[in-house]
Scaffold this motif. Structure first.
Motif, PDB file in Angstrom:
ATOM      1  N   ARG A 254      40.845  36.686  29.244  1.00 18.82           N
ATOM      2  CA  ARG A 254      40.481  35.308  29.594  1.00 18.82           C
ATOM      3  C   ARG A 254      40.122  34.541  28.324  1.00 18.82           C
ATOM      4  O   ARG A 254      40.600  33.429  28.092  1.00 18.82           O
ATOM      5  N   ALA A 255      39.309  35.172  27.467  1.00 18.82           N
ATOM      6  CA  ALA A 255      38.873  34.513  26.234  1.00 18.82           C
ATOM      7  C   ALA A 255      40.071  34.193  25.344  1.00 18.82           C
ATOM      8  O   ALA A 255      40.110  33.165  24.664  1.00 18.82           O
ATOM      9  N   ALA A 256      41.078  35.078  25.352  1.00 16.45           N
ATOM     10  CA  ALA A 256      42.244  34.867  24.482  1.00 16.45           C
ATOM     11  C   ALA A 256      43.307  34.004  25.162  1.00 16.45           C
ATOM     12  O   ALA A 256      44.354  33.727  24.564  1.00 16.45           O
ATOM     13  N   SER A 257      43.054  33.603  26.422  1.00 13.59           N
ATOM     14  CA  SER A 257      44.015  32.804  27.211  1.00 13.59           C
ATOM     15  C   SER A 257      45.415  33.404  27.186  1.00 13.59           C
ATOM     16  O   SER A 257      46.395  32.686  26.981  1.00 13.59           O
ATOM     17  N   THR A 258      45.504  34.715  27.359  1.00 13.19           N
ATOM     18  CA  THR A 258      46.839  35.319  27.393  1.00 13.19           C
ATOM     19  C   THR A 258      47.233  35.627  28.832  1.00 13.19           C
ATOM     20  O   THR A 258      46.380  35.727  29.717  1.00 13.19           O
ATOM     21  N   GLN A 259      48.520  35.805  29.036  1.00 13.25           N
ATOM     22  CA  GLN A 259      49.065  36.067  30.369  1.00 13.25           C
ATOM     23  C   GLN A 259      49.260  37.556  30.623  1.00 13.25           C
ATOM     24  O   GLN A 259      49.973  37.936  31.528  1.00 13.25           O
ATOM     25  N   VAL A 260      48.631  38.398  29.797  1.00  9.43           N
ATOM     26  CA  VAL A 260      48.878  39.838  29.913  1.00  9.43           C
ATOM     27  C   VAL A 260      48.395  40.379  31.268  1.00  9.43           C
ATOM     28  O   VAL A 260      47.259  40.129  31.668  1.00  9.43           O
ATOM     29  N   GLY A 261      49.260  41.121  31.967  1.00  8.96           N
ATOM     30  CA  GLY A 261      48.867  41.758  33.219  1.00  8.96           C
ATOM     31  C   GLY A 261      48.053  43.007  32.916  1.00  8.96           C
ATOM     32  O   GLY A 261      48.211  43.621  31.859  1.00  8.96           O
ATOM     33  N   LEU A 262      47.174  43.377  33.852  1.00  7.80           N
ATOM     34  CA  LEU A 262      46.322  44.549  33.632  1.00  7.80           C
ATOM     35  C   LEU A 262      46.448  45.533  34.789  1.00  7.80           C
ATOM     36  O   LEU A 262      46.610  45.123  35.946  1.00  7.80           O
ATOM     37  N   GLY A 263      46.362  46.808  34.435  1.00  8.20           N
ATOM     38  CA  GLY A 263      46.449  47.815  35.485  1.00  8.20           C
ATOM     39  C   GLY A 263      45.597  49.011  35.154  1.00  8.20           C
ATOM     40  O   GLY A 263      45.028  49.120  34.062  1.00  8.20           O
ATOM     41  N   VAL A 264      45.508  49.928  36.116  1.00  4.83           N
ATOM     42  CA  VAL A 264      44.820  51.205  35.881  1.00  4.83           C
ATOM     43  C   VAL A 264      45.863  52.322  35.803  1.00  4.83           C
ATOM     44  O   VAL A 264      46.997  52.151  36.252  1.00  4.83           O
ATOM     45  N   GLN A 265      45.454  53.423  35.201  1.00  8.40           N
ATOM     46  CA  GLN A 265      46.404  54.507  34.921  1.00  8.40           C
ATOM     47  C   GLN A 265      46.540  55.490  36.080  1.00  8.40           C
ATOM     48  O   GLN A 265      47.411  56.359  36.067  1.00  8.40           O
ATOM     49  N   ASN A 266      45.662  55.352  37.059  1.00  6.13           N
ATOM     50  CA  ASN A 266      45.648  56.304  38.167  1.00  6.13           C
ATOM     51  C   ASN A 266      44.732  55.768  39.253  1.00  6.13           C
ATOM     52  O   ASN A 266      43.812  55.002  38.954  1.00  6.13           O
ATOM     53  N   ILE A 267      44.996  56.127  40.494  1.00  9.33           N
ATOM     54  CA  ILE A 267      44.035  55.863  41.582  1.00  9.33           C
ATOM     55  C   ILE A 267      43.980  57.097  42.478  1.00  9.33           C
ATOM     56  O   ILE A 267      44.880  57.939  42.435  1.00  9.33           O
ATOM     57  N   HIS A 268      42.938  57.147  43.292  1.00  8.18           N
ATOM     58  CA  HIS A 268      42.894  58.164  44.353  1.00  8.18           C
ATOM     59  C   HIS A 268      43.616  57.590  45.568  1.00  8.18           C
ATOM     60  O   HIS A 268      43.746  56.375  45.700  1.00  8.18           O
ATOM     61  N   TRP A 269      44.108  58.470  46.439  1.00  5.40           N
ATOM     62  CA  TRP A 269      44.862  57.983  47.607  1.00  5.40           C
ATOM     63  C   TRP A 269      43.963  57.527  48.750  1.00  5.40           C
ATOM     64  O   TRP A 269      44.409  56.796  49.619  1.00  5.40           O
ATOM     65  N   GLU A 270      42.681  57.980  48.710  1.00 11.09           N
ATOM     66  CA  GLU A 270      41.762  57.519  49.759  1.00 11.09           C
ATOM     67  C   GLU A 270      41.124  56.196  49.322  1.00 11.09           C
ATOM     68  O   GLU A 270      40.984  55.933  48.134  1.00 11.09           O
ATOM     69  N   ASP A 271      40.690  55.402  50.302  1.00 14.55           N
ATOM     70  CA  ASP A 271      40.100  54.104  49.969  1.00 14.55           C
ATOM     71  C   ASP A 271      38.645  54.216  49.526  1.00 14.55           C
ATOM     72  O   ASP A 271      38.084  53.265  48.968  1.00 14.55           O
ATOM     73  N   GLY A 272      38.004  55.339  49.792  1.00 21.86           N
ATOM     74  CA  GLY A 272      36.622  55.526  49.384  1.00 21.86           C
ATOM     75  C   GLY A 272      36.159  56.884  49.860  1.00 21.86           C
ATOM     76  O   GLY A 272      36.880  57.560  50.598  1.00 21.86           O
ATOM     77  N   GLY A 273      34.982  57.310  49.434  1.00 21.83           N
ATOM     78  CA  GLY A 273      34.453  58.568  49.930  1.00 21.83           C
ATOM     79  C   GLY A 273      33.878  59.424  48.824  1.00 21.83           C
ATOM     80  O   GLY A 273      33.666  58.969  47.700  1.00 21.83           O
ATOM     81  N   ALA A 274      33.620  60.683  49.162  1.00 17.07           N
ATOM     82  CA  ALA A 274      32.962  61.607  48.237  1.00 17.07           C
ATOM     83  C   ALA A 274      34.002  62.230  47.308  1.00 17.07           C
ATOM     84  O   ALA A 274      34.451  63.358  47.525  1.00 17.07           O
ATOM     85  N   PHE A 275      34.422  61.487  46.310  1.00 13.84           N
ATOM     86  CA  PHE A 275      35.439  61.952  45.364  1.00 13.84           C
ATOM     87  C   PHE A 275      34.949  61.654  43.946  1.00 13.84           C
ATOM     88  O   PHE A 275      35.408  60.704  43.284  1.00 13.84           O
TER      89      PHE A 275
END
Ligand code: PEP
Length: 249
Positions: A52-73
């Motif tokens: 935001r500070a650099a006013s760039t259009q770069v997209g951001l992502g994460v390298q991995n997710i868990h398949w459940e939406d939440g819980g004891a993981f």
């Protein structure tokens, strides 16, 4: 328009992330390419603010997710948490997840489904090992990995990216020839067209990944069916990341 994506793996905490965005001359890339960075999850919020500070259009992502939406993981990140933290994309089935952490095709399917449920754009990574290439099983392996995720994509009208990353080329300095990359990308493209129709398949970028650098990016990006690159080591330096994008003109 090519997609130039950087996978930082387990590099760069929040301070180095801010420094990267301070130095990133995204304007030099112009509007010809879409830039995406996958920082470590602990640096995502720094990346959101620095972008935001650099006013760039770069997209951001994460390298991995868990398949459940939440819980004891313990230690995991869910798709809704990643989305809330500012991720728009997620890598699924990166070779290090598959081969270092033993991620299965079933898990990649479930992660693509979780990404879809929460509006994250999945970037599914597929690729063969050196042994599989020597046994001439490239198509069999990459089609199996793609096939496993297809049911989670519905009609694929929502954005989806695929990355062909031969395992033997990741972080090794070895790169597939543009012809080898093209051949694998064509195999994947034909299967996508078969599953979703030619028009939808034409809109699914297939990125090449495996020791991409400024010196080899130009020929890889101009190879048929190569819609962009997924870059590990050479994306850590903002100048080299921009040089890779500029090589693709
Ligand atoms: C990657 O991590 O996806 C990758 C392709 O790494 P490198 O460019 O370092 O081979």
């Amino acid at each position: 328009m090519a997609v130039i994506a950087g996978n930082w793996k387990m590099h760069k905490g929040p301070s180095e992330t801010r420094e990267f965005f301070d130095r990133l001359d995204a304007g030099a890339v112009g509007k010809d390419h879409e830039l995406i960075i996958f920082p470590p999850v602990a640096s995502l919020s720094a990346a959101v603010s620095a972008r935001r500070a650099a006013s760039t259009q770069v997209g951001l992502g994460v390298q991995n997710i868990h398949w459940e939406d939440g819980g004891a993981f313990t230690g995991e990140t869910s798709a809704p948490i990643a989305a809330d933290a500012g991720a728009h994309y997620v890598l699924v089935g990166h070779s290090e997840r598959r081969h270092v952490f033993g991620e299965s095709d079933r898990e990649t399917h479930d992660k693509v489904a979780a990404a879809r449920r929460h509006g994250l754009v999945p970037v599914l990574c597929v690729g063969e090992t050196l042994e599989e290439r020597r046994e001439e099983r490239v198509d069999e392996v990459i089609l199996r990995q793609l096939e496993a995720a297809l049911p989670a994509l519905g009609d694929a009208k929502e954005r989806f990216l695929l990355a062909y990353e031969p395992v033997w080329a990741i972080g090794t300095g070895e790169t597939a020839t543009p012809a080898d990359a093209s051949a694998a990308h064509e195999t994947l493209h034909v299967r996508l067209a078969d599953a979703f129709g030619a028009t939808v398949a034409a809109g699914i970028p297939i990125l090449y990944g495996g020791s991409v650098k400024p010196a080899n990016a130009g020929e890889l990006l101009s190879a048929p069916h190569v819609g962009g690159v997924l870059v590990g080591g050479a994306s850590l330096d903002p100048e080299s990341f921009v040089a890779i994008a500029r090589a693709g003109r």
